[in-house]
Design an enzyme around this catalytic site. Structure first.
Site, PDB file in Angstrom:
ATOM      1  N   LYS A  10       0.817  -1.220   0.000  1.00  0.00           N
ATOM      2  CA  LYS A  10       0.000   0.000   0.000  1.00  0.00           C
ATOM      3  C   LYS A  10       0.850   1.268   0.000  1.00  0.00           C
ATOM      4  O   LYS A  10       0.490   2.258  -0.632  1.00  0.00           O
ATOM      5  CB  LYS A  10      -0.975  -0.003   1.172  1.00  0.00           C
ATOM      6  CG  LYS A  10      -0.349   0.189   2.540  1.00  0.00           C
ATOM      7  CD  LYS A  10      -1.405   0.251   3.622  1.00  0.00           C
ATOM      8  CE  LYS A  10      -0.792   0.410   4.990  1.00  0.00           C
ATOM      9  NZ  LYS A  10      -0.037   1.653   5.163  1.00  0.00           N
ATOM     10  N   THR A  11       1.982   1.255   0.736  1.00  0.00           N
ATOM     11  CA  THR A  11       2.821   2.459   0.775  1.00  0.00           C
ATOM     12  C   THR A  11       3.404   2.751  -0.608  1.00  0.00           C
ATOM     13  O   THR A  11       3.480   3.909  -1.037  1.00  0.00           O
ATOM     14  CB  THR A  11       3.955   2.291   1.805  1.00  0.00           C
ATOM     15  OG1 THR A  11       3.394   1.945   3.072  1.00  0.00           O
ATOM     16  CG2 THR A  11       4.756   3.576   1.954  1.00  0.00           C
TER      17      THR A  11
ATOM     18  N   ASP B 239      -3.945   7.501   4.191  1.00  0.00           N
ATOM     19  CA  ASP B 239      -3.390   6.189   4.542  1.00  0.00           C
ATOM     20  C   ASP B 239      -4.137   5.641   5.760  1.00  0.00           C
ATOM     21  O   ASP B 239      -4.651   6.415   6.588  1.00  0.00           O
ATOM     22  CB  ASP B 239      -1.900   6.355   4.871  1.00  0.00           C
ATOM     23  CG  ASP B 239      -1.178   5.021   4.979  1.00  0.00           C
ATOM     24  OD1 ASP B 239      -1.756   3.987   4.580  1.00  0.00           O
ATOM     25  OD2 ASP B 239      -0.038   5.007   5.476  1.00  0.00           O
ATOM     26  N   GLU B 240      -4.201   4.314   5.900  1.00  0.00           N
ATOM     27  CA  GLU B 240      -4.837   3.649   7.064  1.00  0.00           C
ATOM     28  C   GLU B 240      -6.238   4.205   7.320  1.00  0.00           C
ATOM     29  O   GLU B 240      -6.609   4.539   8.447  1.00  0.00           O
ATOM     30  CB  GLU B 240      -3.965   3.822   8.322  1.00  0.00           C
ATOM     31  CG  GLU B 240      -2.540   3.317   8.185  1.00  0.00           C
ATOM     32  CD  GLU B 240      -2.435   1.793   8.216  1.00  0.00           C
ATOM     33  OE1 GLU B 240      -3.469   1.119   8.178  1.00  0.00           O
ATOM     34  OE2 GLU B 240      -1.305   1.291   8.262  1.00  0.00           O
TER      35      GLU B 240
ATOM     36  N   GLN C 110      -8.336  -4.967   9.076  1.00  0.00           N
ATOM     37  CA  GLN C 110      -7.303  -4.627  10.056  1.00  0.00           C
ATOM     38  C   GLN C 110      -7.703  -3.431  10.921  1.00  0.00           C
ATOM     39  O   GLN C 110      -6.848  -2.749  11.472  1.00  0.00           O
ATOM     40  CB  GLN C 110      -5.971  -4.336   9.354  1.00  0.00           C
ATOM     41  CG  GLN C 110      -5.364  -5.538   8.655  1.00  0.00           C
ATOM     42  CD  GLN C 110      -3.958  -5.272   8.166  1.00  0.00           C
ATOM     43  OE1 GLN C 110      -2.994  -5.209   8.935  1.00  0.00           O
ATOM     44  NE2 GLN C 110      -3.814  -5.116   6.862  1.00  0.00           N
TER      45      GLN C 110
ATOM     46  N   ARG D 188       1.282 -11.179  10.407  1.00  0.00           N
ATOM     47  CA  ARG D 188       2.618 -10.637  10.702  1.00  0.00           C
ATOM     48  C   ARG D 188       3.700 -11.627  10.282  1.00  0.00           C
ATOM     49  O   ARG D 188       4.871 -11.255  10.162  1.00  0.00           O
ATOM     50  CB  ARG D 188       2.785 -10.366  12.202  1.00  0.00           C
ATOM     51  CG  ARG D 188       1.856  -9.346  12.858  1.00  0.00           C
ATOM     52  CD  ARG D 188       1.771  -8.060  12.101  1.00  0.00           C
ATOM     53  NE  ARG D 188       0.641  -8.094  11.188  1.00  0.00           N
ATOM     54  CZ  ARG D 188       0.475  -7.266  10.163  1.00  0.00           C
ATOM     55  NH1 ARG D 188       1.368  -6.334   9.917  1.00  0.00           N
ATOM     56  NH2 ARG D 188      -0.583  -7.353   9.369  1.00  0.00           N
TER      57      ARG D 188
END
Length: 715
Positions: free
Chosen positions: A33-34, A217-218, A248, A595
């Site tokens: 995503k970044t 973002d997020e 998430q 993770r």
């Protein structure tokens, strides 16, 4: 331009090159995503669709903002000064600094951090003679911030009872105090900025026309006011590019609204929803487990993670006899992983509650494995634990001035800094400790300190002859520590840590059975001091990472252990009482699973020490939601040492020979009941048709059931 887009997969390419329209990018864990966000900005600027001045990019941490700027600078030659990239609070501060007069603020207004805000509220309450036991300052701070995050001033807050009405009045007084002093807290930054844009049409139009592209973002972590602020800025026709993952969303306790993503889809995105599902982090089995788990949540926007990295290894599941057995298994596996070539820094131990770290830390410390607690303090360094140990130290040694100063006014007893300075000066003149010098104090301070001395003497008398765990538990209650944290809005985690201190005392007595009760307290305090020493890994040293699942979000590791997978622990009993709470717990488990890159361990125990007592555990329902074909059940070794005290009856893992239970049932077996749900049989009486079993159903309690009438099925 081809170089800029060359490394994107098709959905990433579609997102980056989206026309100047609203878009919702559902970016799964590890899906890049970044890269998509930064490449989107670089593509817009380099193709001349927008100048750097026309971009507003919002992140949730300063670290993420810096990373975005660094990546962007590597992609296109750009002057970062012209960009508005930052956190919600940072961007609102920038806007308010530029328009401080319109916002009704002095040019040099100061920002209160959380500690400053709490101090300001305490000062306000003292000036107004408000009882801080009836209205705890920290609770009032949360009340004020929660209303601000909903966009509500004191004048708009509703009061349903006299207690709430008083808090609303204090909220209004706090607003007036901050305005007089020219200060703003973090929640005020966003609310003041939103109000400024709402009422000042020329200013609002200026920013609406300036920012033609707004990137977030997020997005799943936005609260109600943040979303309203974004909609206000986008009202002039800007294209909003929101990147997030509803699977998430794990910060409801901070005010995050997972529903904002569904609202955005209705308000803005329409058909422009792009799913980034290719994962570049984890092997296939790990992703299949995450996908299967999260499908049990309703009202998802929906996506399915996949990878071309292959299936990888099966997910290992370990069931220990006790929490100590679980910890020993984890440490054995860590040693084996290091022998295989895994870097210790790439091994993470995750837990739902901070209190769980104590057993893991103890085993790592005992086995000399370097570790680091990420985003938090080691168990014996935590505030509430140090307070509790200070009371215990004074019982053992009244001359301990460090312990005295730590708790003489905690919980608060009206003993101020000036009184303590006078007491220290008197002690110096008398060449004695503070405890002995306290008798010389007069007036109000003398009465307050005298009350504290009597409390310590009372605790010493009442705990004489008690076993160490009971002594610790008694001190926690009678000192007022437990009650203090019960009254704190966010005190639950600290209470869990205090419970774990009682368990630590019980385990210490088990391990050091030769220690007589008279010397047990001193020995335990020595043990605590040793474990709180400088054993955590130093900067740059290879070390195993310990953290809560919340702290792990955004991180990734080659090997991950998720520990304490038991009903009431994970999912947590406080969050699993309703559907929304359970779904957030499931999202938390989804975050934990994703993770892991290469190897994943799911661990739980049949019994766990809680508040110094053995609690029999039911495996987490989340384990049943993962397809069995993905799992490798590890054989259980005999427990290395019992975790229950020699003074208590050990749990029977098999029934007595005379107890023949119908249907193949046995003590220790997991069962299902139509009314009470999942449980574990912990005891049995009688045999045949007259057999009775005692079943621990977790949140439903422990119940005796007659097998003649109660239908129990093996789970």
């Amino acid at each position: 331009m081809s170089d800029l887009l060359a490394h994107l997969n098709p959905p990433q390419y579609q997102a980056v090159t989206l026309p100047p329209v609203h878009g919702l990018i559902l970016a799964g864990a590890g899906s890049g995503k970044t890269r998509v966000l930064t490449t989107r900005i670089a593509w817009l600027v380099s193709t001349g669709q927008v100048s750097p001045h026309g971009v507003l990019a919002v992140t949730f941490t300063n670290k993420a903002a810096k990373e975005m700027l660094a990546r962007l600078s590597a992609l296109v030659p750009i002057n970062p000064r012209g960009l508005w990239i930052g956190t919600f609070h940072g961007l609102c501060n920038r806007m308010l600094r530029a328009h401080y007069r319109d916002a009704g603020l002095p040019q040099t207004f100061q920002i209160l951090d959380s500690a400053d805000q709490l101090a300001a509220i305490k000062r306000l309450m003292k000036n107004l003679n408000v009882d801080d036991e009836k209205y705890p300052p920290r609770e009032l701070m949360h009340f004020i911030n929660a209303h601000k995050e909903q966009g509500l001033r004191a004048a708009q807050a509703e009061a349903y009872d006299p207690h709430t009405r008083k808090k609303v009045e204090l909220y209004a007084e706090y607003e007036a105090q901050c305005q007089r002093e020219g200060v703003v807290d973090f929640a005020e930054l966003l609310l003041r900025c939103y109000e400024l844009l709402s009422r000042n049409e020329p200013l609002r139009r200026h920013y609406q026309e300036r920012f033609r592209h707004i990137l977030v973002d997020e997005f799943q972590d936005t609260n109600k006011l943040q979303y309203a602020w974004l909609k206000l800025l986008a009202g002039g026709g800007a294209a909003v590019f929101a990147v997030g993952d509803d699977d998430q969303s794990i910060y409801a306790f901070r005010g995050a609204e997972v529903g904002n993503m569904r609202e955005f889809e209705r308000d803005f995105a329409g058909p422009n929803v792009i799913r980034l599902e290719q994962n570049y982090r984890s092997h296939g089995n790990i992703l299949d487990a995450a996908n299967a788990l999260i499908k049990h949540n309703r009202e998802r926007l929906g996506k399915n993670l996949w990878t071309d990295a292959g299936e990888g290894e099966p997910i290992r599941v370990f069931e220990g006899f006790t929490d100590l057995d679980e910890a020993r298994f984890v440490v054995d596996e860590i040693r084996a992983l290091v022998d295989e070539g895994f870097n210790r820094t790439q091994i993470a131990l995750l837990y739902r509650s901070n209190a769980q770290s104590r057993v893991l830390e103890h085993e790592l410390f005992t086995r000399a494995i370097p570790y680091r607690v990420y985003g938090g303090l080691r168990f014996f360094e935590r505030q509430e634990i140090k307070h509790a140990l200070a009371y215990l130290r004074l019982i053992a040694n009244p001359e301990d001035d460090t312990a005295f100063l730590r708790v003489v006014n905690f919980p608060t007893r009206g003993i101020g800094a000036r009184s303590l300075e006078n007491l220290q000066a008197t002690a110096h003149q008398m060449n004695s400790g503070l405890y002995n010098a306290a008798a010389s104090l007069t007036g109000k301070a003398g009465v307050a300190v005298g009350g504290f001395i009597r409390l310590i003497e009372q605790l010493r008398q009442e705990t004489e002859g008690l076993r160490l765990p009971e002594m610790v538990e008694h001190v926690l209650e009678k000192s007022g520590l437990a009650e203090f944290y019960r009254n704190e809005k966010e005190g639950q985690e600290r209470l869990e840590n205090l419970d774990e201190l009682v368990s630590a005392a019980a385990t210490f007595v088990d391990d050091e059975g030769a220690v007589g009760e008279a010397g047990a307290l001193v020995s335990f305090l020595t043990h605590a001091s040793l474990e709180s020493g400088e054993h955590q890994a130093g900067e740059g040293q290879e070390a195993v990472q310990l953290m809560t699942v919340h702290a792990a979000k955004g991180l990734e590791f080659d090997a991950v252990f998720i520990t304490g997978l038991e009903q009431g622990l994970f999912p947590h009993e406080n969050a699993a009482q309703d559907r929304d709470g359970l779904e957030e717990e499931r999202r938390l488990m989804y975050v934990a699973i994703t993770r892991a890159r290469k190897r994943l361990y799911l661990c739980h125990a049949q019994s766990r020490m809680l508040h110094g007592q053995t609690r029999y555990c039911v495996p987490s329902a989340f384990l049943e939601e993962i397809p069995q074909g993905l799992l490798k059940l590890l054989s259980r070794a005999r427990p290395a040492a019992p975790a229950w005290s020699s003074g208590r009856e050990a749990p029977r893992l098999v029934p007595a020979a005379s107890a023949t239970l119908p249907g193949g049932l046995r003590v220790g077996m997991n069962v299902r009941h139509a009314k009470f749900g999942f449980g574990v049989i912990v005891d049995a009486e009688g045999g045949g048709e007259d057999a009775k079993v005692q079943v621990n159903f977790g949140s439903a309690g422990v119940k005796w059931l007659s097998l003649e009438y109660a239908k129990l099925d093996p789970a």
